[in-house]
Design an enzyme around this catalytic site. Structure first.
Site: not given
Length: 421
Positions: A153, A231, A255
């Site tokens: 990511w 993030d 999540k």
């Protein structure tokens, strides 16, 4: 073998229509549902009736607290006597106004968000923020920004930002297959990390969902005017943190705090100057959303409502310090089982940066890993297959995963090892 989970299926709201609804062939009139019957749907039966048959170890969309789902089940039909579903009401009406303001207030309390920060409820997932961040924080594509890449990511954020700024790769864990993180407090790291003294911001991914590495200490930009941007999609609200150390935090909800479709952005107000790059789409302009209190267009109302229920649930548990304690207990049990298996199970991540949220591990062959995942599913533990890019097994144990789920997985792991040693 670990005992299978016993499920009570007596709650009619959870049964298929063929078992819980009157037969279509009966002679009752279609409009014969009484007001009392409809009202009963707004109050869930006792929670003892709701023990679901699986523990969901998916990385996202991930498991949600059962108490939240039960509350949402009721409000889905008639939101607090309004006569409408929470999914049907206007995003500019008083009911939803209360929903989004309460969600923001509770999130601010959970994270101790300073007054000088805005909280935005946006759409598009964290991936959209890979573009939005440089478009808002860099005045032109010539402006530099630094990136520490610790997994897939972080790498995607770096590559996407390269379209809208001069992205500089400070450090990458790719040579070691993203199994470690350079210690940002180590002077040697600062000497070799190649930060740009003019960088507008330093970007990190706080927890890598795929590779299972997590920052335990956050780095700081070397330049005085630099910003730390993170993030936090897969460890958001999993532990306390100092928001004031960041210029901007963003996180996809699916999540740890809600369903897919909501993205949280926490941004320092002095960064909302209304001067994004000229090519910035209106839906990626932070100031526009901040000025409209996240209501510039129709927001993901139901998702925000669920996030609000999750925030309230986390506060009821005692806040993020208590949540972190529970997460450490779960992760400790699972990593303990891996490390105590004499190499039957192997976690490739360096111990000091192991994630509390996503626990990857391998077995000696791919065939054995496949067998493990299949047999675990039969025992009511699902979504344990590792990400397609790395393989292996991965157990995501977010806030809503109960300790009982981890304990059952550990018991299964020991039994599986005994049968396949």
């Amino acid at each position: 073998m670990a005992a299978s989970l016993v499920v009570n299926n007596t709650n009619p709201l959870l049964l298929p229509a063929s078992r819980s609804s009157p037969s279509l062939n009966n002679k009752k009139k279609p409009n014969s549902i009484s007001c009392s019957s409809a009202a009963a749907l707004t109050s869930p039966p006792p929670a003892t009736l709701y023990r679901r048959p699986v523990f969901n170890f998916a990385a996202g969309p991930a498991t949600l607290p059962e108490s939240v789902l039960l509350k949402a089940q009721a409000d889905l039909f008639d939101y607090r006597g309004s006569g409408m579903s929470i999914m049907e009401m206007s995003h500019r009406g008083k009911d939803f106004d209360s929903v989004i303001k309460t969600a923001e207030s509770d999130l601010r309390e959970l994270l101790s968000v300073p007054d000088g920060y805005s909280v935005l409820f946006l759409q598009g997932g964290a991936t959209t923020q890979f573009s939005a961040v440089p478009l808002n924080l860099c005045s032109s594509p010539a402006d530099p920004a630094d990136f520490i890449v610790t997994g897939s990511w972080g790498d995607k954020a770096f590559k996407e930002a390269s379209k809208y700024c001069t992205a500089n790769l400070v450090w990458s864990g790719k040579p070691n297959n993203y199994t470690d993180i350079a210690d940002p407090t180590d002077p040697n790291f600062l000497l070799r990390n190649n930060q740009n003294p003019d960088a507008r911001y330093l970007h990190i991914c706080a927890n890598e969902t795929i590779h299972g590495v997590e920052f335990k200490t956050y780095p700081a930009p070397e330049n005085d005017n630099g910003l730390l941007v993170a993030d936090m999609s897969s460890n958001f609200c999993s532990k306390p943190g100092d928001v004031s150390k960041f210029g901007l935090i963003y996180a996809g909800a699916q999540k740890n705090i809600g369903p897919s479709g909501v993205t949280i952005v926490i941004v320092r107000n002095d960064l909302l100057l209304g001067r994004p790059q000229p090519a910035t789409p209106v839906m990626l302009d932070y100031k526009i959303h901040a000025d409209a209190a996240s209501l510039y267009n129709t927001p993901p109302c139901f998702g925000i409502y669920i996030c609000g229920l999750v925030f309230a649930d986390l506060l009821e548990q005692g806040g993020l310090a208590e949540v972190e304690r529970k997460n450490e207990e779960k992760a400790g049990a699972l990593y303990g089982a891996i490390d105590g298996s004499d190499g039957f199970y192997v976690c490739p991540v360096e111990r000091s940066v192991r994630s509390l949220m996503n626990v990857p591990f391998t077995l000696r062959t791919k065939e054995l890993e496949k067998k493990f995942v299949e047999e675990a599913a039969k025992e009511g533990m699902v979504q344990l297959k590792g990400h397609r890019s790395v393989g292996g097994v991965r157990a995501s144990i977010y806030n809503a995963m109960p300790l009982a789920g981890v304990q059952k997985l550990v018991a299964f792991m020991k039994d599986f090892q005994a049968r396949n040693q």
